[in-house]
Design an enzyme around this catalytic site. Sequence first.
Site, mmCIF file in Angstrom:
data_model
loop_
_atom_site.group_PDB
_atom_site.id
_atom_site.type_symbol
_atom_site.label_atom_id
_atom_site.label_comp_id
_atom_site.label_asym_id
_atom_site.label_seq_id
_atom_site.Cartn_x
_atom_site.Cartn_y
_atom_site.Cartn_z
ATOM 1 N N THR A 10 0.810 -1.220 0.000
ATOM 2 C CA THR A 10 0.000 0.000 0.000
ATOM 3 C C THR A 10 0.844 1.273 0.000
ATOM 4 O O THR A 10 2.021 1.254 0.346
ATOM 5 C CB THR A 10 -0.946 0.022 1.222
ATOM 6 N N ASP A 11 0.181 2.360 -0.388
ATOM 7 C CA ASP A 11 0.850 3.665 -0.377
ATOM 8 C C ASP A 11 0.432 4.452 0.869
ATOM 9 O O ASP A 11 -0.192 3.893 1.774
ATOM 10 C CB ASP A 11 0.544 4.442 -1.662
ATOM 11 N N SER A 12 0.756 5.731 0.909
ATOM 12 C CA SER A 12 0.463 6.543 2.095
ATOM 13 C C SER A 12 -1.034 6.743 2.330
ATOM 14 O O SER A 12 -1.437 7.118 3.426
ATOM 15 C CB SER A 12 1.152 7.907 1.984
#
Length: 133
Positions: A10-12
Site C-alpha cells: 500500500t501507499d500513504s
Amino acid sequence: MRCRVYYEDTDSEGVVYHANYLKYCERARSEFFFKQNVLPENEEGVFVIRSIKADFFTPASLGQVLEIRTQIKELRKVFVVLFQEIYCIQNASLEPMKPFKVFASEIKFGFVNRSTYSPIAIPKLFKELLSAV
C-alpha cells in the site's frame, strides 16, 4: 491466482500502490508456468514485454484478497497478447461480498533470442501451454 494485500503493497493513502497491480499480474503469469513445472524461458529465448495498457478502477486496500484472472487475447508466431483482470473477492473482515474489478491490463509479450534480443518463434511447448489458458 489469489493473493492478499499487505502493508508493503500500500501507499500513504492505505490503498494498493499502482505499480503493484502489474506485480500481481506478473506473479500470476509466472505461477501459471510454475504449476506446469516449466520456467517461462528456455535456453534459446525469453518473453519480454512489448507494450502494456492498464486501466485502474476501484483501489484495493489492506487485508483484501485479490484474484488475478488471465485470458489469451491473441497468440501469434513471435508474440502473445494477454488480458488480465484483478478482482477483489474478499474484504479484510472475511465477510461475504460481491467481487468487484479493481484493475485490468492488456500486455503484449514478444519471444526473443537471449543474446540478440531479436524476435524468434515461441516454442511449441509454450504455445501449447498458452493455448490451454
